[in-house]
Design a protein around this motif. Structure first.
Motif, PDB file in Angstrom:
ATOM      1  N   SER A 491       0.142  39.090  14.590  1.00 54.57           N
ATOM      2  CA  SER A 491      -0.727  38.800  14.619  1.00 54.57           C
ATOM      3  C   SER A 491      -2.006  39.625  14.115  1.00 54.57           C
ATOM      4  O   SER A 491      -2.989  39.337  13.503  1.00 54.57           O
ATOM      5  CB  SER A 491      -0.958  37.118  15.088  1.00 54.57           C
ATOM      6  OG  SER A 491      -0.064  36.394  14.845  1.00 54.57           O
ATOM      7  N   GLN A 494      -2.224  42.050  11.302  1.00 58.26           N
ATOM      8  CA  GLN A 494      -2.777  41.277  10.021  1.00 58.26           C
ATOM      9  C   GLN A 494      -3.904  41.260  10.170  1.00 58.26           C
ATOM     10  O   GLN A 494      -4.795  41.057   9.255  1.00 58.26           O
ATOM     11  CB  GLN A 494      -1.796  40.184  10.265  1.00 58.26           C
ATOM     12  CG  GLN A 494      -2.197  39.143   8.731  1.00 58.26           C
ATOM     13  CD  GLN A 494      -1.226  38.126   8.908  1.00 58.26           C
ATOM     14  OE1 GLN A 494      -0.484  37.729   9.513  1.00 58.26           O
ATOM     15  NE2 GLN A 494      -1.130  37.661   7.036  1.00 58.26           N
ATOM     16  N   LEU A 495      -4.368  40.184  11.357  1.00 55.91           N
ATOM     17  CA  LEU A 495      -5.923  40.170  11.391  1.00 55.91           C
ATOM     18  C   LEU A 495      -7.013  41.257  11.122  1.00 55.91           C
ATOM     19  O   LEU A 495      -7.737  41.417  10.674  1.00 55.91           O
ATOM     20  CB  LEU A 495      -6.304  39.590  13.066  1.00 55.91           C
ATOM     21  CG  LEU A 495      -6.148  37.586  13.275  1.00 55.91           C
ATOM     22  CD1 LEU A 495      -6.169  37.692  14.976  1.00 55.91           C
ATOM     23  CD2 LEU A 495      -6.697  37.194  12.228  1.00 55.91           C
ATOM     24  N   VAL A 498      -7.022  41.777   7.670  1.00 54.17           N
ATOM     25  CA  VAL A 498      -7.873  40.957   6.600  1.00 54.17           C
ATOM     26  C   VAL A 498      -9.445  41.657   7.002  1.00 54.17           C
ATOM     27  O   VAL A 498      -9.873  41.697   5.823  1.00 54.17           O
ATOM     28  CB  VAL A 498      -7.275  39.327   7.405  1.00 54.17           C
ATOM     29  CG1 VAL A 498      -8.185  38.164   6.666  1.00 54.17           C
ATOM     30  CG2 VAL A 498      -5.956  39.394   6.457  1.00 54.17           C
ATOM     31  N   TYR A 526      -5.184  37.009   3.673  1.00 54.90           N
ATOM     32  CA  TYR A 526      -4.571  36.413   4.551  1.00 54.90           C
ATOM     33  C   TYR A 526      -3.048  36.137   4.060  1.00 54.90           C
ATOM     34  O   TYR A 526      -1.740  36.442   4.541  1.00 54.90           O
ATOM     35  CB  TYR A 526      -4.664  35.834   5.871  1.00 54.90           C
ATOM     36  CG  TYR A 526      -4.389  34.785   6.842  1.00 54.90           C
ATOM     37  CD1 TYR A 526      -4.888  35.531   7.911  1.00 54.90           C
ATOM     38  CD2 TYR A 526      -3.219  34.200   7.048  1.00 54.90           C
ATOM     39  CE1 TYR A 526      -3.820  35.525   8.975  1.00 54.90           C
ATOM     40  CE2 TYR A 526      -2.138  33.817   8.039  1.00 54.90           C
ATOM     41  CZ  TYR A 526      -2.464  34.290   9.397  1.00 54.90           C
ATOM     42  OH  TYR A 526      -2.060  33.997  10.425  1.00 54.90           O
ATOM     43  N   SER A 530       0.527  39.008   4.869  1.00 52.83           N
ATOM     44  CA  SER A 530       1.500  38.351   5.609  1.00 52.83           C
ATOM     45  C   SER A 530       2.779  39.278   5.843  1.00 52.83           C
ATOM     46  O   SER A 530       3.368  39.149   7.321  1.00 52.83           O
ATOM     47  CB  SER A 530       2.319  36.945   4.850  1.00 52.83           C
ATOM     48  OG  SER A 530       1.326  36.233   5.481  1.00 52.83           O
ATOM     49  N   ASN A 533       1.593  41.223   8.873  1.00 54.94           N
ATOM     50  CA  ASN A 533       2.626  40.270  10.450  1.00 54.94           C
ATOM     51  C   ASN A 533       3.916  41.077  11.000  1.00 54.94           C
ATOM     52  O   ASN A 533       4.438  41.136  11.903  1.00 54.94           O
ATOM     53  CB  ASN A 533       1.786  39.571  10.266  1.00 54.94           C
ATOM     54  CG  ASN A 533       2.127  38.464  11.009  1.00 54.94           C
ATOM     55  OD1 ASN A 533       3.102  38.863  12.496  1.00 54.94           O
ATOM     56  ND2 ASN A 533       1.205  36.810  11.218  1.00 54.94           N
TER      57      ASN A 533
END
Length: 783
Positions: A491, A494-495, A498, A526, A530, A533
């Motif tokens: 996560s 991914q953050l 983003v 986001y 994915s 992630n």
């Protein structure tokens, strides 16, 4: 050419009257003349359409030749001599990534699927960039190539991997080439002349088109056509009433007509669509009913009356005493006004709205409102509402019309520049200090360990061994709660992706100028990222020896959405109780659920499968002992808890001034637009986080404590605790917010923001520390 076609049509019409041509003859003569003029233009401008396909006719033979050559190498054609056997052996033993033998087909189907996706992406990208409607021939050609892209998937799955790999790399190169040549600057650099159909900002156009398609497919409520911002004389200009609410509670908003206001005579509207981001932000546009036409002035005109009752009187008095303001939109330009005014003796309400609208050509570039006619409120009274419209010519360009809403004196203040400079100097000092300390310390460690290797076994046993080398058999032991840890790291990847992507898009596309576009971009990016992630979380979990990969994939996919949606769900109950516009409709909840189930989850699954196959094998430089080594006692300040608590101090110090500007823009009435500052501060934060966690982990390992994974993650993630503590200070000392709804909204979403920041910082800290740990243990000699 259009002018020539019109002239030929006129001449053909005259010829029909003079020579009595029938319809067939007239059509034949017109097409013949048009073709002659077309050929003359081609000769004059030296722009035959075939030239556009010259490159294609060169590429196709080359592509076929390379494919045939690879096939011949695989099957040892045309003759099976010694050289052919050598090449065959190299292909069968060399391998690529997860494919050990390039002679065989790709049994994982990763390359064939990637080939199809790359080809389809290239085709759709070309169609997105077209500004004119495609002709029938262009549609047929596009559908033909789409079909070819789909057919290539099973074909690539049945040929040797080296051939499918060549096709995939060729398609990826073509996609990158298309993306680069989209840029007008690159075209001018390559001496490509500008055309009338060329987009000024193709990347922003592509992003917005993808956003539109994305949200149309996901239950976007459509109520007509999108506004073009271009008007003809006398054309209708719509004034939208948005929300009303207390000035000090920016997020506590209600529908405009929840107060006893009234609409104008117009009751229908043709062009409006509500997007998912607008529904999430509490935007409730309702038609005002006021007749406004482009370039048409309106004198002071009464449009409605309201008879006050006891209930309506109390509602207006409450609104005036609590400094209620309202927001409107005209041509997507926001307008703010105050409901009324309170004095010691009475409450007054403004009943006249005077609009001064600036125009540049056939576009609206400025809107101002003046509230007039202060009327005292009284029980059983009657209020007459009037409006006035004045059009004025303006020199403001359409692209600059949003500049009046920005506040350069606030965001570009000397303090802001000084904070950036201060953070930058902190980074230079910290990086230099960390490098110097670690280099000197590690050099001494390496020298001491090299000296120990020269001793015999008895001298080494009697010696005083200590330091990070002693835990080499446990340092790469999987972290406790590996499933949760890998989900958090995935996560965080991914953050980070983003955050960087959205900031870059905001810099390039000025997303702050369009209502809801920033949130739409964030949701779109986001969902699209994915696989990042799934890839990093799944590969880390596989390297740690995890077996429950489906549970890990589900945890990675739903960790952040569950936290965000859970917080929003709780706040939504309070919003419903208050009848606030921030209450999320049921349809929007269904749309968000569908995004999670049908977009985020499948893409995370794809990333997880790729991660486990490509990077899921453990490759530690040291062997892990079967029995964990006991952790010796150490001083209190070397305990992981203390290190975690102190690890977030310096990262927070590098961003806390920028936090003030971000908080003020979101919780007050400033529009944040200096995303270049935000990008620079984010990069500074990530560098500081990496430096701090490396030092913390080194001290921990030197104390022979090998629990560095969670310590590095939490030490960097503790930045979030300081950010949340600062948000508490900001709430009590920098705002005048009050009430249950605004307070719960503030602290709920600040907790989500801080948690997301902590996961991002923790992931970056862990990744930097992991690279450092692998480096030092791969350099020292281990018995």
């Amino acid at each position: 050419m259009p002018a020539i076609a019109k002239e030929l049509q006129r001449e053909t019409a005259l010829a029909i009257q003079m020579f009595k041509w029938d319809e067939k003859t007239a059509k034949y003569q017109y097409k013949r003349s048009l073709k002659k003029q077309w050929n003359k233009l081609i000769v004059r401008d030296n722009c035959h359409p075939f030239k556009a396909s010259i490159l294609l006719w060169f590429q196709i033979p080359l592509w076929v030749s390379y494919s045939m050559s690879l096939r011949n190498l695989v099957y040892m054609l045309p003759k099976r001599d010694f050289d052919a056997h050598i090449i065959y052996t190299e292909l069968s033993l060399g391998g690529f990534g997860w494919i050990p033998n390039l002679i065989e087909v790709d049994s994982s189907y990763i390359i064939p699927i990637a080939l199809g996706l790359l080809n389809l992406t290239n085709i759709e990208l070309q169609s997105l960039l077209k500004t004119k409607p495609p002709t029938k021939l262009q549609k047929y050609v596009t559908h033909f190539f789409r079909g070819i892209s789909i057919v290539m998937v099973p074909l690539a799955a049945s040929v040797p991997s080296c051939l499918a790999l060549y096709w995939t790399i060729s398609s990826a190169y073509g996609l990158v080439q298309t993306l680069i040549l989209m840029s007008p600057k690159v075209k001018r650099f390559c001496k490509i002349p500008q055309t009338s159909s060329e987009l000024e900002n193709p990347y922003v156009h592509m992003l917005r088109t993808l956003q539109y398609i994305f949200f149309v497919l996901l239950f976007t409520v459509t109520r007509g056509d999108e506004h073009t911002h271009i008007y003809e004389d006398g054309e209708e200009v719509v004034l939208w009433m948005n929300t009303v609410g207390p000035y000090h509670n920016r997020q506590e908003t209600y529908a405009y007509f929840s107060l006893p206001f009234c609409k104008g005579p117009k009751e229908s509207i043709n062009h409006y669509h509500e997007t998912l981001s607008e529904a999430l932000q509490g935007v409730e546009l309702d038609i005002s009913g006021l007749e406004i036409q482009f370039k048409t002035d309106v004198q002071k005109t009464k449009y409605c009356e309201v008879q006050l009752s006891e209930e309506r009187y109390k509602a207006l008095v409450y609104a005036v005493k609590n400094h209620y303001w309202y927001q409107m939109y005209l041509d997507d330009l926001p307008i703010w006004g105050i409901v009324g005014e309170v004095t010691e003796s009475n409450c007054y309400i403004w009943t006249h709205k005077k609009f001064e609208i600036g125009r540049n050509g056939n576009q609206i570039v400025d809107v101002n409102i003046t509230s007039e006619d202060k009327v005292p409120l009284s029980r059983e009274g009657k209020l007459s509402f009037t409006y006035e419209v004045i059009w004025k010519a303006s020199n403001v360009k359409f692209v600059d019309r949003f500049d009046k809403y920005l506040d350069p004196s606030f965001f570009q203040h000397r303090i802001h520049w000084f904070s950036i400079f201060n953070s930058f100097m902190m980074v230079i000092f910290l990086v230099g200090l960390v490098s110097m300390i670690l280099m000197r310390t590690l050099r001494k460690d390496y020298a001491r360990y090299s000296k120990d290797e020269e001793l015999d076994d008895m001298e080494r046993d009697l010696g005083d061994e200590y330091g990070w080398k002693q835990v080499h058999g446990d340092v790469f032991r999987p972290a406790s709660h590996a499933l949760l840890f890998s989900a958090l790291v995935g996560s965080g990847y991914q953050l980070t992706t983003v955050a960087l992507s959205v900031i870059v898009f905001a810099i390039l596309g000025e997303l702050y100028t369009e209502r809801g576009s920033l949130l739409s971009t964030a949701i779109f990016v986001y969902a699209a990222t994915s696989p990042v992630n799934g890839y990093f979380g799944g590969s880390l979990y596989a390297r740690m020896g995890g077996k429950l990969w489906i549970r890990q994939m589900l945890a990675s996919a739903f960790l952040l959405p569950a936290l965000l949606c859970g917080t929003a769900f709780c706040i939504n109950f309070i919003a419903i109780y208050y009848h606030a516009s921030r209450a999320i409709p049921f349809g929007t909840m269904v749309a968000v659920t569908c995004i999670c189930l049908f977009i985020i989850l499948p893409l995370t699954l794809v990333g997880t499968v790729l991660g486990r196959n490509l990077a899921g094998q453990p490759d530690h430089p040291c062997r892990i002992n079967a029995v964990p080594r006991p952790i010796p006692e150490k001083k209190w300040f070397m305990e992981p808890g203390v290190i975690i608590l102190l690890g977030g101090v310096l990262p927070f110090a590098s961003i806390f001034i920028e936090m003030y500007f971000i908080f003020t823009s979101f919780w007050a009435y400033k529009i944040y637009y200096v995303y270049g500052f935000m990008l620079l501060v984010l990069i500074i934060l990530l560098i500081v986080v990496v430096c701090v966690t490396i030092v913390c982990s080194y001290f921990l390992l030197n104390a022979e404590d090998y629990r560095w994974q969670w310590t590095s993650f939490l030490a960097a993630g503790s930045t979030a605790a300081y950010v949340y503590a600062y948000s508490i200070y900001y709430f009590f000392f920098k705002t005048k917010m009050y009430g249950l709804f605004q307070t719960s909204f503030y602290f709920g979403y600040m907790a989500v923001f801080s948690l997301g920041l902590g996961i991002m910082c923790g992931t970056v800290g862990y990744v930097g520390t992991s690279m450092f740990v692998r480096k030092i243990y791969s350099t020292v000699k281990i018995d």
